[in-house]
Structure formats: C-alpha cells, structure tokens
Design a protein around this motif. Structure first.
Motif, PDB file in Angstrom:
ATOM      1  N   ASP A   1       0.647   4.534  -2.487  1.00  0.00           N
ATOM      2  CA  ASP A   1       0.367   6.165  -1.897  1.00  0.00           C
ATOM      3  C   ASP A   1       1.523   6.984  -2.307  1.00  0.00           C
ATOM      4  OD1 ASP A   1      -1.937   5.064  -0.770  1.00  0.00           O
ATOM      5  OD2 ASP A   1      -0.859   4.638   1.055  1.00  0.00           O
TER       6      ASP A   1
ATOM      7  N   GLN B   1       1.003  -1.251   0.063  1.00  0.00           N
ATOM      8  CA  GLN B   1       0.100  -0.023  -0.012  1.00  0.00           C
ATOM      9  C   GLN B   1       0.825   1.346  -0.131  1.00  0.00           C
ATOM     10  OE1 GLN B   1      -3.670   0.276  -0.050  1.00  0.00           O
ATOM     11  NE2 GLN B   1      -3.001   2.274  -0.469  1.00  0.00           N
TER      12      GLN B   1
ATOM     13  N   ASP C   1      -4.047   5.983  -2.135  1.00  0.00           N
ATOM     14  CA  ASP C   1      -4.608   7.045  -1.415  1.00  0.00           C
ATOM     15  C   ASP C   1      -4.147   8.567  -1.623  1.00  0.00           C
ATOM     16  OD1 ASP C   1      -5.309   8.826   0.983  1.00  0.00           O
ATOM     17  OD2 ASP C   1      -6.007   7.072   1.928  1.00  0.00           O
TER      18      ASP C   1
END
Length: 86
Positions: free
Chosen positions: A5, A1, A55
């Motif tokens: 990001d 992740q 994100d």
C-alpha cells in the motif's frame, strides 16, 4: 500488505524469513564462486510465499501523508537549529 500500500506496487513475501542470513549466504556464495551472479544466487532463495497487491486508495492516502512529511521536515530542522542557539 502495508508495504504494498505504501509503495503502490505489488509486494512479494518470501517463504524464507531469515533474510539477513540469506543475504550472508548469497554474498558468501558469490565470493567463493558457488554462484556466478547475484541473480543466480537470488533465484535459489527467492521462493515467494504470497504476493500482496496494493490498495490504490490507501496508497493515495500514504502519498498525501508523505507530502506532508516532506513539507514538515525543513520546519523541524529550522526549529531544531533555533533551539540549539538558545
């Protein structure tokens, strides 16, 4: 992740975790003619385990930190050169 990001782009995690060994196998396969192209060789080993979506808020945060880092680097280099003169 974290990689998704930071880069602000989807990150594909491969099922195969030994990427160094896979890279060696791909190079060997290309050198010996087993594969006709890097794309063909990669397709054999590129099974995706999971795709991480970035994100946007975290990406913006990392971009700000990167800009700070780029501004800091010349100052650190200058300080290092000044210390060497001592």
């Amino acid at each position: 992740q974290l990689k998704a990001d930071i880069m602000g782009a989807p990150f594909k995690r491969l099922k195969q975790t030994e990427c160094g060994l896979i890279g060696t196998a791909i190079i060997a396969g290309l050198a010996t003619g087993i594969y006709n192209s890097p794309k063909e060789a990669f397709s054999v080993y590129a099974d995706t385990d999971k795709i991480f979506a970035p994100d946007k808020i975290k990406h913006c945060h990392y971009q700000q930190k990167y800009e700070q880092y780029k501004n800091l680097c010349p100052l650190l280099l200058e300080g290092t050169l000044n210390i060497k003169k001592l």
